[in-house]
Each structure stands twice: as structure tokens, then as C-alpha cells.
Design a protein around this motif. Structure first.
Motif, PDB file in Angstrom:
ATOM      1  N   TYR A 164      -1.544   6.844  -0.848  1.00  0.00           N
ATOM      2  CA  TYR A 164      -1.963   5.803   0.087  1.00  0.00           C
ATOM      3  C   TYR A 164      -2.479   6.384   1.399  1.00  0.00           C
ATOM      4  CZ  TYR A 164       0.048   2.167  -2.880  1.00  0.00           C
ATOM      5  OH  TYR A 164       0.307   1.309  -3.912  1.00  0.00           O
ATOM      6  N   GLY A 165      -2.344   7.702   1.552  1.00  0.00           N
ATOM      7  CA  GLY A 165      -2.849   8.338   2.763  1.00  0.00           C
ATOM      8  C   GLY A 165      -1.988   8.106   3.977  1.00  0.00           C
ATOM      9  N   LEU A 166      -0.671   8.034   3.789  1.00  0.00           N
ATOM     10  CA  LEU A 166       0.263   7.759   4.873  1.00  0.00           C
ATOM     11  C   LEU A 166       1.002   9.023   5.282  1.00  0.00           C
ATOM     12  CD1 LEU A 166       1.695   4.391   3.545  1.00  0.00           C
ATOM     13  CD2 LEU A 166      -0.092   4.712   5.257  1.00  0.00           C
ATOM     14  N   SER A 167       1.413   9.034   6.513  1.00  0.00           N
ATOM     15  CA  SER A 167       2.143  10.185   7.045  1.00  0.00           C
ATOM     16  C   SER A 167       3.595  10.125   6.600  1.00  0.00           C
ATOM     17  CB  SER A 167       2.075  10.187   8.584  1.00  0.00           C
ATOM     18  OG  SER A 167       2.930  11.172   9.106  1.00  0.00           O
ATOM     19  N   PRO A 168       4.183  11.231   6.135  1.00  0.00           N
ATOM     20  CA  PRO A 168       5.577  11.224   5.676  1.00  0.00           C
ATOM     21  C   PRO A 168       6.552  10.908   6.798  1.00  0.00           C
ATOM     22  CG  PRO A 168       4.412  13.156   4.880  1.00  0.00           C
ATOM     23  CD  PRO A 168       3.542  12.521   5.907  1.00  0.00           C
ATOM     24  N   GLY A 169       6.220  11.113   8.076  1.00  0.00           N
ATOM     25  CA  GLY A 169       7.161  10.916   9.169  1.00  0.00           C
ATOM     26  C   GLY A 169       7.288   9.476   9.617  1.00  0.00           C
ATOM     27  N   ALA A 170       6.422   8.604   9.227  1.00  0.00           N
ATOM     28  CA  ALA A 170       6.465   7.222   9.697  1.00  0.00           C
ATOM     29  C   ALA A 170       7.577   6.460   9.002  1.00  0.00           C
ATOM     30  CB  ALA A 170       5.115   6.552   9.444  1.00  0.00           C
ATOM     31  N   GLN A 171       8.048   5.388   9.663  1.00  0.00           N
ATOM     32  CA  GLN A 171       9.066   4.549   9.061  1.00  0.00           C
ATOM     33  C   GLN A 171       8.459   3.765   7.921  1.00  0.00           C
ATOM     34  OE1 GLN A 171      12.368   4.460   9.811  1.00  0.00           O
ATOM     35  NE2 GLN A 171      11.904   6.208  11.183  1.00  0.00           N
ATOM     36  N   VAL A 172       9.248   3.584   6.867  1.00  0.00           N
ATOM     37  CA  VAL A 172       8.706   2.928   5.686  1.00  0.00           C
ATOM     38  C   VAL A 172       8.349   1.481   5.976  1.00  0.00           C
ATOM     39  CG1 VAL A 172      10.970   2.214   4.811  1.00  0.00           C
ATOM     40  CG2 VAL A 172       9.094   2.518   3.216  1.00  0.00           C
ATOM     41  N   GLN A 173       9.071   0.854   6.899  1.00  0.00           N
ATOM     42  CA  GLN A 173       8.739  -0.530   7.197  1.00  0.00           C
ATOM     43  C   GLN A 173       7.362  -0.621   7.870  1.00  0.00           C
ATOM     44  OE1 GLN A 173      11.614   0.898   7.906  1.00  0.00           O
ATOM     45  NE2 GLN A 173      13.076  -0.221   6.556  1.00  0.00           N
ATOM     46  N   ASP A 174       7.037   0.401   8.671  1.00  0.00           N
ATOM     47  CA  ASP A 174       5.732   0.418   9.311  1.00  0.00           C
ATOM     48  C   ASP A 174       4.616   0.714   8.320  1.00  0.00           C
ATOM     49  OD1 ASP A 174       7.058  -0.040  11.657  1.00  0.00           O
ATOM     50  OD2 ASP A 174       7.155   2.109  12.180  1.00  0.00           O
ATOM     51  N   ASP A 211      -8.832   7.348   0.137  1.00  0.00           N
ATOM     52  CA  ASP A 211     -10.258   7.466   0.459  1.00  0.00           C
ATOM     53  C   ASP A 211     -10.936   6.125   0.630  1.00  0.00           C
ATOM     54  OD1 ASP A 211     -10.293   6.557  -2.110  1.00  0.00           O
ATOM     55  OD2 ASP A 211     -11.380   8.276  -2.956  1.00  0.00           O
ATOM     56  N   GLY A 212     -10.139   5.042   0.607  1.00  0.00           N
ATOM     57  CA  GLY A 212     -10.693   3.713   0.834  1.00  0.00           C
ATOM     58  C   GLY A 212     -11.296   3.045  -0.375  1.00  0.00           C
ATOM     59  N   THR A 213     -11.210   3.664  -1.548  1.00  0.00           N
ATOM     60  CA  THR A 213     -11.762   3.069  -2.759  1.00  0.00           C
ATOM     61  C   THR A 213     -10.678   2.272  -3.474  1.00  0.00           C
ATOM     62  OG1 THR A 213     -11.230   5.035  -4.046  1.00  0.00           O
ATOM     63  CG2 THR A 213     -13.425   4.926  -3.047  1.00  0.00           C
ATOM     64  N   PRO A 283     -20.700   2.599  -8.517  1.00  0.00           N
ATOM     65  CA  PRO A 283     -21.444   1.452  -7.966  1.00  0.00           C
ATOM     66  C   PRO A 283     -22.511   1.827  -6.945  1.00  0.00           C
ATOM     67  CG  PRO A 283     -19.077   1.003  -8.030  1.00  0.00           C
ATOM     68  CD  PRO A 283     -19.243   2.451  -8.336  1.00  0.00           C
ATOM     69  N   ASP A 284     -22.314   2.902  -6.163  1.00  0.00           N
ATOM     70  CA  ASP A 284     -23.286   3.235  -5.114  1.00  0.00           C
ATOM     71  C   ASP A 284     -24.439   4.075  -5.630  1.00  0.00           C
ATOM     72  OD1 ASP A 284     -21.714   5.492  -5.590  1.00  0.00           O
ATOM     73  OD2 ASP A 284     -22.067   6.260  -3.556  1.00  0.00           O
ATOM     74  N   LEU A 285     -24.539   4.237  -6.947  1.00  0.00           N
ATOM     75  CA  LEU A 285     -25.571   5.091  -7.541  1.00  0.00           C
ATOM     76  C   LEU A 285     -26.659   4.224  -8.170  1.00  0.00           C
ATOM     77  CD1 LEU A 285     -25.703   8.221  -7.781  1.00  0.00           C
ATOM     78  CD2 LEU A 285     -25.040   7.945 -10.155  1.00  0.00           C
ATOM     79  N   VAL A 286     -27.921   4.539  -7.878  1.00  0.00           N
ATOM     80  CA  VAL A 286     -29.061   3.903  -8.536  1.00  0.00           C
ATOM     81  C   VAL A 286     -29.660   4.922  -9.487  1.00  0.00           C
ATOM     82  CG1 VAL A 286     -31.332   2.854  -8.237  1.00  0.00           C
ATOM     83  CG2 VAL A 286     -29.534   2.443  -6.545  1.00  0.00           C
ATOM     84  N   CYS A 287     -29.692   4.590 -10.759  1.00  0.00           N
ATOM     85  CA  CYS A 287     -30.209   5.564 -11.729  1.00  0.00           C
ATOM     86  C   CYS A 287     -31.345   4.950 -12.539  1.00  0.00           C
ATOM     87  CB  CYS A 287     -29.102   6.063 -12.655  1.00  0.00           C
ATOM     88  SG  CYS A 287     -28.621   4.892 -13.932  1.00  0.00           S
TER      89      CYS A 287
END
Length: 803
Positions: A164-174, A211-213, A283-287
Motif C-alpha cells: 500500500y506504500g505506507l510507512s512502517p512507523g505510522a500508527q495503524v489507525q492513521d 504506484d497508484g494503479t 490501458p494507456d497504450l495505443v497500438c
């Protein structure tokens, strides 16, 4: 993961698999439905002192404290359970552990146990769960989440946080806002609906990755219960299955597309399906796909996403070299062409560049699709808004799409080539049939000794045989004319001996008509010692009839030519009547005068014998002179041509000059004869050649009939132009020849004379050509014209002097 204690690690799965279980931070073992040990990792055996060779029938409950034996039964009833229990060490002492028991899906009543060391009690919603269990979850490579009974996120392991791209030090609730809790609650609801069953809930859903996908995850939800059976929470184990889903989707699409190829679907349909698959997975490819014609000179539109119409307009049916764009360059060089920034490229003004920029596309890669023979068969064009390297997954998709496209295009090209060859064969066959019909020529292949034959359609027609009839030599022999049977049989015997044949015979068709057939056969190869012939039969009946008609026509033409030549001679002599009359009357008058003088001289007394003798000699001379003139006239009027003989060209020229001398004197024409000495003789018809020379002389005389302002001169010349060619020419000072009339002068019935028939020069050229020579006319440098002819000589000069 079950394994009997007497089984080795390979039975469990692999050395790697056993190594993973041995490295886990806890004791791991499995039991069957009776509680007997099936597998134990190295930590378990080290702690309990269990030896592998002790067998697999030992009950694992023997390692529990007697007060904790009741825990064995509830561990095998529901879902995963967590509780505390004491295990016996190898020295007989007991230690507390946090135990986790999970039924193994797909293995009947087997249960997987995990024991972690008890460090302290943690009184929370999970009851006896401690930090060691969470440490264990953090060591897993798959994502693990712990949810409270109220479906609040309590814990996420390291693998989940990284995904998920989260920092291990943050609180899980956050961090919970980053998890798709609404979907997880739905998953937990499915788990609650399945409460009381041994199998856990497995659900697929989508979530945003680091990566936001948006990617697909597959989650397995396990209920966690305390010792008293109360729900302590949920453990969610999930895996990113986007790549596997893509691979499965791509594999399924590949199978369907390959089935399309196998069924012979048009390549355009196959390529369009490939475009759709690529667009779906990236999806972002035109072929787009382009094909090349069989001769690799033209583009053909294959398929394209989003830009199909524009691509078709600039590529379909266009020459590969008509525009220097990335696709053309890739097709010609057989190398991938990449343009990172079309805006700054020198190809931005090409048709392809303009279309890309008009659609906000700035990146292009043209990949050649090669045939098995190494030639460019097509192009895969990849377009993007901005430059971005293909990831491993995207590269795999593109490579597989290119591979299937190559298969489809190659199959299409082979089919096109096959259709073209079949069409050519059909056209050739049709042309052969038509040619055989037009030329009345049939073909055959024959093993005469075995009487095995193959006949063409025209062969059957020529011999008037039923096309359903089995080919045989006897069938042909029945058509042969009785008088030609011996010849036919003789040629068949020669064929048995392997000799070629070329002969003409007659056949009688069913309607009674007689046809002439030419048979031609050649040995092409041998089967064993049997010669195999290939040949033709041609109906030459019409040719025979035409040859007969031509021969009769030539005979008639020769007779007509002879008649015409005779008429021409008569007309020519008629024109010289006055001169001939003078030539004949002059010696006759001399004969009469001499005879009278001789009589008078003999009547004298005494007779004057000497003078009478001289007078008699003059009489004889004049008689011979008259006889010679009459002889020439009889030859000229004769319809019988004398045989070919050696002729002195100068001599016959002098004779013609003598016949026409008086006519020239009366018309004030000066004759000059330049006859070359020692000319070799020619072979010919003396009378016909004299007729040619006389026609030439008379034409010259007539050409100067109205000439008053200049002398009338006629020049007769003979010459030896080479060792074997003689020429005779007659030049006049008359009106000359028009520029466009030089060749027409010798055409039949062409004349420039008021009363002429136009046959003299035509007859003259025909005579000269029949003697192997050539006749022509030309204008002089001054006034008048020259008519000439050449004849082959015998090569031996005649010993005569020019006159």
C-alpha cells in the motif's frame, strides 16, 4: 502441508519448502483427524526431542501438559483458534506457548499448529495473541491484516504496508484510510455468513497499490476465536493476483485468438482482437498492426485501437517507401524504430507524425514483425502520450501479441501465396486447354508397354472419343485409317524399344470425316525398364488443305506471272516495232539490191565473176543479219523459256542496245555504254534478262521524251562490285522520281505514264529476284533517275573487252 514423520523432505514438496517451515519463528507441526503427528519442523523436534525415526503414529497430545489435553478437541472443530498451552521440553519441563490451530483446506481432518514462545500476556480483543504472532506475520511474504470483531483494522504486516506504500512507523489507525475497509467488511460479512463451516472465505477485490494503479487482490479470511469460542477477530491473508489474472486473461485470450488463426479467420480480425487485448491489459497504450503485401512493396491495414481510420488513410495500399515515417523505416531496415519525442523529431511533419500530435501522442515505437524467412511481414506500432519504458508485465504482453501476430500474418501470407499459385495453375490450365483447342493439339503421357495413358481433353476431342473412356492404345488404333495401320503399328514397335516418334497418319472419325494427324512423342524417363513417353497429337488437316491450296495457288500464280511476262514482252516489242521494221527491212533491201546486181554481173559477156562473187557475199551477209534479227524477235515472242545458262551480261546489254538504237537516234538520245571488262558470267534465263534490260532502256527513253532544255543522255553501265556480285544500271536525264515513289515504282499496276499499265517494272523485279538478285531505283544527284539491278556471279571472269 502434511507429512508423515518417516517421510523425507521431498515428499512434503521441496527442500525449499521445508527450509521455509524450519525458518519460521515458532514450532510448526500438523496432525490428522486422530491427533497423530503428520509433520514437524526442526524447531519442534529440537524442543521436544522427537526423533524422525520414531514413527508417525505418536499422538502430539503427549507433549501437552495433562491439564491442557482438553484443548486438543476444540482445536479441530471450527476455524483458526488462538490459545495458551504448555509443551513438554526434551528434559521433561513444560513451557507456556501461544498456540494457533488452523484446519488445512483440502486435506480432510488435518490441522496445522503453530506455537510461539510466551513472553507476556496481552489482554486485548485477541485474547491470548501476543507480539510473537505478529512478528511471525511480519515475516510472511504475503499480505496479512488483523481485524477486530467490529471490522476495524488492528494490524497490517510489513508486506501489506509495502504494497500500500505506507510507512512502517505510522500508527495503524492513521493508515487505515489507505485500506479498502469497505471491501474488507464485505469480505468479513461473507466469513460470518459461513460461520460453522471448516472452509474459510476467499474473495477477490480491487485496491489501489503504492504506484497508484488499481490492482486485483485475492483475500482469504479466517475467523479467530478465543478459548471459550468467542469471536476474537479476523485474520485476512491476501495476495496481489493482478499479474496472474493478467497472465490468465492473456493466456485465455491467446487460446481463443490462436483458435481463430487455426480456423482460418482473416488476419485483420485476429489483429483487431490482439489490439483489444493489449488495450485492455495496458490501458494507456495505443497500438496498431500493419501488414506488408507479398512483394513487401505496399502496406495493408491490419488493425488499430482509437486511430483505426487515420491509420487506414495514411497506410492502407500505400508504398512502403512513399513516406519516411517510423513504420516505413522499420519495415525497410527490419529494426525497431523508437521516437521518444515526436514534437522535436524531424518526422513530426510526416503523415504519421501529424496524426500522433493531433491526438496528443508524443512517443512511438515501430517494431518489425519478421517472417520465418527473415523478411518484414508486418509492423507493430506502439504509441503513448509520453515516453515510458515498458515494464516486465507490459513487455511480456507486447511480445506475446507480436508473436501471435507473426503467426497470423505468416498464415495469411501462406494462404495468399497458395491462392495465387492455385489461381496461376488454374489460369495456366485454362490457357493450356484453350491453346490446345486453338492449335488443335492434344497432349498425352504414356507407358506403352503397360498401356497406361493420360490424355488431355483435346486429345479426346481430336480422336472423337468419349471423355469417360479409359485411355488405351487400342482405342486410338480403332480410329486409324486402314491404309496407315502398318505405319502406326511400326511406330508403336519403335516406342516399345524406347525410340522417339514423329510421324503423320490419318484417322476416320465417327462421322466418317478423314483427318490428318501428326504424332510426336519423346521419352521423358523410365520406370524400371519401361520407357515413359510424353507427346502431342495435332490435327493438321486444315494445314494440309491450306498447303495444297497454296501449292495450287503458287502454280497458278507462276502461270499467271509467265503469261504476264509474255504480255509484257509483246508490249515491249510493240513499242519497238518501227525500229524492228527498219532493222529487218534494211538487210532485205540490201539482199534485193545485191541479188539484182549479181544477176546483171553474170549477164555480161563475159560474166564478171569476181564482182558477182563479192555481190553474193554481201547478199549472204545481209541475209545472216536479217536472220539474226528475226531470231531475236522469235525468242522475245516465244512463250517457252529457255533453260538456265551461263550469260555474259555485257553481251546481252549490247544486243538490247542494238534493238533500240534506231529509236534512240530518232529521239535524239545520246547513248553511252560503260561496260566493265572481264566480267564473270551469271547464270540465268537469257530472254528474261534481256526483257529486264529492254524495259529499263525504254523507261529511260520515255522519261526524256519531253526534255528540251538539256541534252538527252542515256548511260548504260556494268560493274563488278564484289567478287560475286555484278550490277547493271541505266541512268537517264529525264523527269526523275518523286521522293515517295521510289519503292512504289515496282508495285504492280503503279505507273506515272499516261498510257502505262504499271507491270513492266514489277515483272522486271520479279525476274531479277527469281535470279537471286535485287532491283532498285533512285534519283540522280542531277536531273533524271537511275534504275539498276544486281546478280550473283559464277566467279570466273569472261575474257571480253568493253564496247
Amino acid at each position: 502441508m502434511s507429512m508423515s514423520l518417516d517421510e523425507d523432505a521431498s515428499t512434503y514438496g521441496s527442500n525449499d519448502g521445508q527450509g521455509i517451515l524450519n525458518s519460521l519463528p515458532g514450532l510448526v507441526w500438523t496432525t490428522d483427524e486422530t491427533g497423530a503427528l503428520c509433520y514437524a519442523n526442526s524447531r519442534f523436534t529440537e524442543f521436544t526431542g522427537l526423533m524422525i525415526d520414531q514413527g508417525g503414529s505418536r499422538q502430539w497430545a503427549s507433549y501437552l501438559h495433562p491439564d491442557d489435553h482438553l484443548l486438543v478437541v476444540p482445536a479441530q472443530k471450527g476455524g483458526a483458534q488462538l490459545f495458551a498451552a504448555r509443551l513438554r521440553r526434551r528434559d521433561g519441563q513444560f513451557e507456556w506457548f501461544n498456540l494457533s490451530a488452523s484446519p488445512m483446506k483440502g486435506f480432510g481432518g488435518e490441522v496445522c499448529w503453530l506455537a510461539t514462545e510466551r513472553l507476556e500476556r496481552i489482554d486485548n480483543q485477541f485474547g491470548n495473541a501476543d507480539r510473537d504472532f505478529r512478528s511471525f506475520l511480519d515475516s510472511l511474504s504475503l499480505q496479512a491484516l488483523l481485524l477486530t470483531p467490529s471490522l476495524e483494522l488492528e494490524f497490517g504486516n510489513q508486506a501489506a504496508l509495502r504494497w500500500y506504500g505506507l510507512s512502517p512507523g505510522a500508527q495503524v489507525q492513521d493508515r487505515s484510510v489507505h485500506f479498502n475497509l469497505s471491501k474488507l467488511k464485505e469480505i468479513a460479512f461473507h466469513s460470518q455468513a459461513g460461520q460453522g463451516r471448516n472452509d474459510s472465505a476467499v474473495v477477490s477485490y480491487q485496491a489501489l497499490s503504492a504506484d497508484g494503479t488499481l490492482r486485483w487482490l485475492e483475500a482469504q479470511v479466517v475467523q479467530i476465536r478465543m478459548q471459550n469460542g468467542e469471536l476474537a477477530g479476523y485474520c485476512v491473508l491476501q495476495t496481489d493476483v493482478q499479474d496472474s489474472r493478467d497472465s490468465s486473461h492473456l493466456l485465455g485470450q491467446e487460446m481463443e485468438i490462436l483458435e481463430m488463426v487455426a480456423r482460418g479467420a482473416p488476419s485483420a480480425s485476429v489483429l483487431q482482437r490482439l489490439c483489444d487485448v493489449v488495450a485492455d491489459l495496458v490501458p494507456d497504450l495505443v497500438c496498431g498492426f500493419l501488414e506488408l503485401s507479398l512483394d513487401r512493396k505496399l502496406f495493408r491495414m491490419g488493425a488499430a485501437t482509437r486511430l483505426a481510420g487515420e491509420f487506414r488513410e495514411i497506410f492502407d495500399g500505400r508504398s512502403v517507401i512513399s513516406d519516411k515515417n517510423p513504420c516505413s523505416t522499420a519495415a525497410l531496415t527490419k529494426r525497431t524504430v523508437e521516437i521518444a519525442n515526436m514534437v522535436e523529431s524531424d518526422q513530426r511533419e510526416t503523415s504519421m507524425g501529424e496524426i500522433m500530435l493531433a491526438n496528443g501522442l508524443n512517443y512511438c515505437k515501430a517494431i518489425p514483425i519478421l517472417s520465418p524467412y527473415g523478411n518484414t511481414a508486418g509492423i507493430l506500432a506502439i504509441l503513448r502520450h509520453q515516453q515510458a519504458d515498458l515494464g516486465p508485465r507490459e513487455q511480456q504482453i507486447v511480445d506475446r501479441a507480436k508473436h501471435i501476430a507473426a503467426i497470423s500474418i505468416d498464415r495469411t501470407r501462406h494462404e495468399e501465396a497458395l491462392v495465387r499459385r492455385e489461381t496461376q495453375v488454374e489460369q495456366s490450365q485454362a490457357q493450356l486447354v484453350a491453346a490446345q483447342r486453338i492449335s488443335s493439339t492434344g497432349s498425352f503421357t504414356s507407358d506403352i508397354q503397360r498401356d497406361e495413358n493420360i490424355w488431355s481433353e483435346e486429345f479426346y476431342r481430336i480422336f472423337d472419343l468419349d471423355p469417360k473412356l479409359e485411355p488405351s492404345i487400342d482405342a486410338v488404333r480403332e480410329r486409324v485409317h486402314p491404309e496407315d495401320l502398318d505405319l502406326f503399328d511400326f511406330e508403336m514397335k519403335r516406342g516399345f524399344a524406347g525410340e522417339d516418334a514423329d510421324f503423320v497418319f490419318r484417322i476416320i472419325r465417327t462421322d466418317g470425316t478423314l483427318r490428318f494427324i501428326r504424332g510426336l512423342a519423346r521419352v521423358t524417363h523410365y520406370i524400371g525398364d519401361h520407357p515413359v513417353f510424353m507427346g502431342t497429337v495435332q490435327d493438321i488437316t486444315e494445314t494440309r488443305r491450306a498447303e495444297d491450296a497454296l501449292r495450287r495457288g503458287e502454280e497458278a500464280l507462276a502461270k499467271a506471272r509467265e503469261e504476264l511476262a509474255y504480255v509484257s514482252r509483246v508490249m515491249t516489242i510493240s513499242a519497238l516495232t518501227t525500229s524492228i521494221a527498219h532493222e529487218v527491212s534494211q538487210p532485205l533491201s540490201g539482199i534485193l539490191a545485191n541479188a539484182n546486181a549479181c544477176v546483171r554481173l553474170l549477164a555480161l559477156d563475159p560474166p564478171n565473176i569476181a564482182s558477182a562473187t563479192d555481190t553474193a557475199r554481201r547478199t549472204i551477209r545481209d541475209t545472216m543479219r536479217a536472220t539474226e534479227v528475226i531470231k531475236r524477235l522469235r525468242a522475245m515472242f516465244s512463250r517457252q523459256s529457255p533453260p538456265m545458262e551461263k550469260i555474259d551480261l555485257n553481251e546481252i546489254a549490247r544486243e538490247v542496245i542494238a534493238l533500240s538504237a534506231r529509236d534512240m537516234r530518232e529521239k535524239f538520245i545520246v547513248l553511252e555504254a560503260r561496260l566493265a571488262p572481264e566480267l564473270p558470267p551469271v547464270t540465268g534465263d537469257r530472254i528474261q534478262l534481256q526483257q529486264v534490260i529492254l524495259n529499263m532502256v525504254l523507261n529511260g527513253i520515255e522519261a526524256m521524251a519531253e526534255t528540251e532544255e538539256r541534252p538527252r543522255r542515256l548511260l548504260v553501265r556494268t560493274a563488278l562490285v564484289s567478287e560475286d556480285i555484278l550490277t547493271l544500271s541505266i541512268s537517264d536525264a529525264g523527269v526523275g522520281i518523286a521522293a515517295d515513289a521510289a519503292d512504289k515504282m515496282f508495285e504492280p499496276f503503279f505507273t506515272t505514264k499516261r498510257d502505262g499499265m504499271g507491270i513492266g517494272l514489277s515483272i522486271s523485279r520479279s525476274i531479277v529476284e527469281n535470279h537471286g538478285g535485287r532491283m532498285w531505283a533512285m534519283s540522280n544527284d542531277g536531273p533524271g533517275a537511275t534504275f539498276a539491278f544486281s546478280l550473283p556471279s559464277l566467279g570466273k571472269p569472261t575474257d571480253r573487252s568493253a564496247t
